[in-house]
Enzyme design. Structure first.
Site, short mmCIF file in Angstrom:
data_model
loop_
_atom_site.label_atom_id
_atom_site.label_comp_id
_atom_site.label_asym_id
_atom_site.label_seq_id
_atom_site.Cartn_x
_atom_site.Cartn_y
_atom_site.Cartn_z
N ASP A 190 0.84 -1.18 0.00
CA ASP A 190 0.00 0.00 0.00
C ASP A 190 0.89 1.25 0.00
OD1 ASP A 190 -1.88 1.95 0.37
OD2 ASP A 190 -2.92 0.93 1.99
N ARG B 201 4.60 1.82 9.90
CA ARG B 201 4.58 3.04 9.10
C ARG B 201 5.59 4.01 9.70
NH1 ARG B 201 -2.02 3.62 8.16
NH2 ARG B 201 -2.27 1.60 7.10
N GLN C 14 -4.76 -3.52 12.51
CA GLN C 14 -6.14 -3.32 12.07
C GLN C 14 -6.71 -4.60 11.49
OE1 GLN C 14 -5.69 -0.05 9.29
NE2 GLN C 14 -5.50 -1.39 7.55
N ASP D 127 -14.27 7.69 5.11
CA ASP D 127 -13.77 7.38 6.45
C ASP D 127 -14.92 7.35 7.43
OD1 ASP D 127 -11.17 7.40 5.50
OD2 ASP D 127 -10.70 9.40 6.26
N GLU E 195 -10.93 8.96 13.73
CA GLU E 195 -11.09 8.05 12.59
C GLU E 195 -10.92 6.60 13.04
OE1 GLU E 195 -8.67 6.66 8.64
OE2 GLU E 195 -8.56 8.79 9.16
N SER F 18 -10.86 3.56 7.28
CA SER F 18 -10.80 4.07 5.91
C SER F 18 -11.20 2.92 5.01
CB SER F 18 -9.38 4.54 5.57
OG SER F 18 -9.29 4.94 4.22
#
Length: 333
Positions: free
Chosen positions: A55, A108, A123, A234, A247, A250
């Site tokens: 991604d 990340r 997630q 979102d 949030e 997504s």
């Protein structure tokens, strides 16, 4: 941006927190998988750079990469599994109405770390095959409502276990596009707009993220080769403790051949069409899909009323942040 609620005191001890995390995760994934008819599968932590299936997030984040002893080329730690899931649905022979989900762990390295963001991402990544007739806004909204329903059930379950928790998840979703939001609040920043609309409606699905608005600016960045920017969004929930839009997910209907080409062209990266993954979308080999990611630590943080994501996951934090957390009665794992 760090937010430290004045006079913060966690409602749960660390031991209670660990038990509550399991309740939230077990309840959500069981309800979520049953409602959306998803199978749990095993997913990779690393992929090859040459595959093109990692991604790209907003297109600028650096990936953690390394060479290997017995394999040529470079490997990359995944940033999410947006592309891999679609490939897996094809390889495993899933049909319209069937789907998969997995526990995804990622690194990340370029994320700004604060009490909402960590370099470690966990997630539920999910993806489902859909028909051509289901590539529309109504199907997207119906799916969002099912996910919000699973969050609501998780909130009720953990409050039953720990009555001292008081967060109330609103099950009714307010839908709005990024352009409609800009029209409502033209003088606010993207984040300020989100805070304004979510504070009013509590549970919001903000749609159509990635393309430029009338102002010439983007509400937020999205990679051009997984979500269809006209059919994504979102899930945002108002966080009473931190007093901000929060949030949780997504997601969106994934690109077909037409939207993939147009979005790659808009971003000036048509060279990606030479990757096997992209070719298989352009030639119709891969199925049409809907999918997304739902933050596990984010969900636990919200429902357990924690002030810092480090209270529900183990990660790396600066000495300065650890000191600030200690001063504000926040105990990091």
């Amino acid at each position: 941006m760090n937010i430290y609620p004045k006079g913060y005191q966690s409602s749960l001890t660390q031991r209670q927190t660990q038990k509550a995390i399991k309740t939230v995760k077990d309840t959500f994934q069981n309800t979520f998988a049953k409602t959306l008819e998803l199978d749990r599968i095993t997913a990779p932590l690393i992929v090859t750079k040459a595959s093109g299936i990692n991604d790209d997030l907003n297109g600028v984040e650096r990936k953690v990469h390394f060479t290997m002893k017995n394999v040529e080329g470079e490997a990359e730690v995944v940033q999410s599994l947006a592309k891999w899931k679609r490939q897996a649905l094809y390889r495993y022979g899933y049909k319209a109405g069937e789907g998969i989900y997995t526990d995804m762990n990622a690194i990340r390295r370029d994320d700004d770390t604060d009490n909402l963001h960590s370099m470690f991402v966990d997630q539920w990544d999910w993806c489902k095959v859909i028909s051509k007739e289901e590539r529309n806004i109504d199907f997207l909204k119906a799916t969002v409502k099912k996910i919000v329903g699973a969050i609501y059930e998780s909130n009720e379950a953990v409050k039953k276990q720990y009555p001292e928790l008081s967060f109330e998840m609103k099950n009714d979703v307010f839908f709005i596009t990024t352009q409609e939001l800009e029209d409502m609040f033209p003088n606010l920043s993207s984040k300020e707009r989100e805070d304004a609309i979510v504070k009013e409606h509590k549970t919001v699905f903000l749609m159509q993220i990635g393309g430029k608005l009338k102002s010439g600016k983007k509400h937020d960045g999205r990679a051009p080769d997984y979500d269809d920017w006209a059919l994504n969004g979102d899930i945002l929930v108002w966080n009473d403790l931190l007093e901000c839009a929060f949030e949780l997910s997504s997601m969106g209907i994934r690109v077909d051949s037409e939207s993939l080409h147009s979005q790659l062209e808009a971003e000036g990266c048509l060279e990606r069409e030479e990757f096997e993954f992209h070719k298989n979308i352009l030639n119709g080999t891969y199925p049409l899909t809907i999918g997304g990611g739902i933050g596990q630590s984010r969900l636990c943080m919200l429902l357990l009323q924690k002030a810092h994501i480090g209270e529900v996951q183990c990660s790396i934090w600066s000495d300065e942040m650890r000191s600030e957390c200690k001063a504000n009665n926040i105990v990091l794992l």
